[in-house]
Design a protein around this motif. Structure first.
Motif, PDB file in Angstrom:
ATOM      1  N   TYR A  88     -32.234   8.056  -4.744  1.00  0.00           N
ATOM      2  CA  TYR A  88     -33.368   8.587  -3.984  1.00  0.00           C
ATOM      3  C   TYR A  88     -34.380   7.477  -3.816  1.00  0.00           C
ATOM      4  O   TYR A  88     -34.851   6.897  -4.800  1.00  0.00           O
ATOM      5  CB  TYR A  88     -33.988   9.772  -4.722  1.00  0.00           C
ATOM      6  CG  TYR A  88     -35.295  10.250  -4.129  1.00  0.00           C
ATOM      7  CD1 TYR A  88     -35.326  10.888  -2.903  1.00  0.00           C
ATOM      8  CD2 TYR A  88     -36.493  10.040  -4.796  1.00  0.00           C
ATOM      9  CE1 TYR A  88     -36.517  11.327  -2.359  1.00  0.00           C
ATOM     10  CE2 TYR A  88     -37.686  10.488  -4.255  1.00  0.00           C
ATOM     11  CZ  TYR A  88     -37.697  11.114  -3.035  1.00  0.00           C
ATOM     12  OH  TYR A  88     -38.873  11.537  -2.496  1.00  0.00           O
ATOM     13  N   ILE A  89     -34.697   7.160  -2.578  1.00  0.00           N
ATOM     14  CA  ILE A  89     -35.693   6.127  -2.292  1.00  0.00           C
ATOM     15  C   ILE A  89     -36.929   6.832  -1.746  1.00  0.00           C
ATOM     16  O   ILE A  89     -36.918   7.334  -0.620  1.00  0.00           O
ATOM     17  CB  ILE A  89     -35.162   5.105  -1.273  1.00  0.00           C
ATOM     18  CG1 ILE A  89     -33.882   4.465  -1.813  1.00  0.00           C
ATOM     19  CG2 ILE A  89     -36.211   4.061  -0.966  1.00  0.00           C
ATOM     20  CD1 ILE A  89     -33.146   3.613  -0.825  1.00  0.00           C
ATOM     21  N   PRO A  90     -38.002   6.895  -2.539  1.00  0.00           N
ATOM     22  CA  PRO A  90     -39.196   7.623  -2.095  1.00  0.00           C
ATOM     23  C   PRO A  90     -39.905   6.894  -0.956  1.00  0.00           C
ATOM     24  O   PRO A  90     -39.945   5.672  -0.910  1.00  0.00           O
ATOM     25  CB  PRO A  90     -40.068   7.678  -3.344  1.00  0.00           C
ATOM     26  CG  PRO A  90     -39.597   6.569  -4.204  1.00  0.00           C
ATOM     27  CD  PRO A  90     -38.160   6.331  -3.864  1.00  0.00           C
ATOM     28  N   ASP A  91     -40.426   7.684  -0.024  1.00  0.00           N
ATOM     29  CA  ASP A  91     -41.176   7.153   1.103  1.00  0.00           C
ATOM     30  C   ASP A  91     -42.357   8.085   1.329  1.00  0.00           C
ATOM     31  O   ASP A  91     -42.179   9.256   1.671  1.00  0.00           O
ATOM     32  CB  ASP A  91     -40.288   7.089   2.337  1.00  0.00           C
ATOM     33  CG  ASP A  91     -40.975   6.443   3.526  1.00  0.00           C
ATOM     34  OD1 ASP A  91     -42.149   6.021   3.393  1.00  0.00           O
ATOM     35  OD2 ASP A  91     -40.350   6.352   4.593  1.00  0.00           O
ATOM     36  N   ALA A  92     -43.556   7.576   1.158  1.00  0.00           N
ATOM     37  CA  ALA A  92     -44.764   8.408   1.258  1.00  0.00           C
ATOM     38  C   ALA A  92     -44.987   8.929   2.679  1.00  0.00           C
ATOM     39  O   ALA A  92     -45.616   9.971   2.865  1.00  0.00           O
ATOM     40  CB  ALA A  92     -45.985   7.620   0.803  1.00  0.00           C
ATOM     41  N   THR A  93     -44.472   8.221   3.685  1.00  0.00           N
ATOM     42  CA  THR A  93     -44.686   8.662   5.068  1.00  0.00           C
ATOM     43  C   THR A  93     -43.699   9.731   5.498  1.00  0.00           C
ATOM     44  O   THR A  93     -43.861  10.350   6.540  1.00  0.00           O
ATOM     45  CB  THR A  93     -44.560   7.470   6.035  1.00  0.00           C
ATOM     46  OG1 THR A  93     -43.230   6.948   5.950  1.00  0.00           O
ATOM     47  CG2 THR A  93     -45.572   6.391   5.685  1.00  0.00           C
ATOM     48  N   HIS A  94     -42.661   9.932   4.709  1.00  0.00           N
ATOM     49  CA  HIS A  94     -41.632  10.901   5.075  1.00  0.00           C
ATOM     50  C   HIS A  94     -41.965  12.253   4.465  1.00  0.00           C
ATOM     51  O   HIS A  94     -41.925  12.416   3.257  1.00  0.00           O
ATOM     52  CB  HIS A  94     -40.266  10.417   4.597  1.00  0.00           C
ATOM     53  CG  HIS A  94     -39.150  11.268   5.085  1.00  0.00           C
ATOM     54  ND1 HIS A  94     -38.084  11.621   4.307  1.00  0.00           N
ATOM     55  CD2 HIS A  94     -38.925  11.858   6.286  1.00  0.00           C
ATOM     56  CE1 HIS A  94     -37.267  12.383   4.989  1.00  0.00           C
ATOM     57  NE2 HIS A  94     -37.758  12.537   6.186  1.00  0.00           N
TER      58      HIS A  94
END
Length: 167
Positions: A88-94
């Motif tokens: 899991y690669i977290p992305d704050a904009t997603h």
């Protein structure tokens, strides 16, 4: 003989990825999809799905990890092989808008048809096969699938009420 072994080794290692996770990482968990009883066991039609990120609690051996599961999945064993996990690669904009799936104890969920959006007939040499395009819950309209009308009428007669029969 060495040339053949070398060639086979290059083929085997071509797509192999060494996956390793650390304690505290988040991973997606692979589940199997079943669309009612009709879809169970059919090859090629359905692909595995991955659900919500879970925390890794600890590593067990070389290829197994203990995952923190919610209380709703308390009857599921919490140790998984590395092939059942995706990073899991977290992305704050997603921002993900989703309805949580109701997972069963064997990490599957059942799909139910919502609506029939199109009909057609497949013409073969000696027969004509009626097909319907079905939208399933938990899926968008562009993921609708073509199904045999006869099977759908038997399993889901509520979809064929009203003026759709005259289409």
């Amino acid at each position: 003989m060495r040339a053949a072994q070398s060639r086979q080794k290059s083929y085997a290692n071509n797509r192999h990825r060494q996956l390793e996770f650390e304690v505290g990482n988040k991973v997606f968990l692979r589940i199997e999809l079943m669309r009612g009883v009709m879809r169970f066991g059919k090859k090629g039609k359905l692909s595995p799905r991955f659900v919500r990120p879970f925390d890794i609690l600890d590593r067990i051996g070389l290829v197994a990890y203990r995952v923190a599961l919610p209380p709703t999945l308390s009857r599921v064993h919490n140790v998984f092989h590395v092939s059942m996990l995706r990073k899991y690669i977290p992305d704050a904009t997603h921002i993900i808008n989703y309805k949580p799936l109701q997972l069963q104890e064997n990490l599957t969920y059942t799909e139910e048809p919502v609506q029939i959006i199109e009909r057609t007939k497949q013409v073969l040499r000696n027969q004509t096969i009626p097909l319907v395009k079905v939208v399933w819950n938990n899926h968008a309209i562009n993921e609708a699938s073509w199904e045999l009308e006869d099977e759908m009428r038997v399993k889901y007669p509520q979809l064929f009420g009203g003026d759709l029969d005259n289409m």
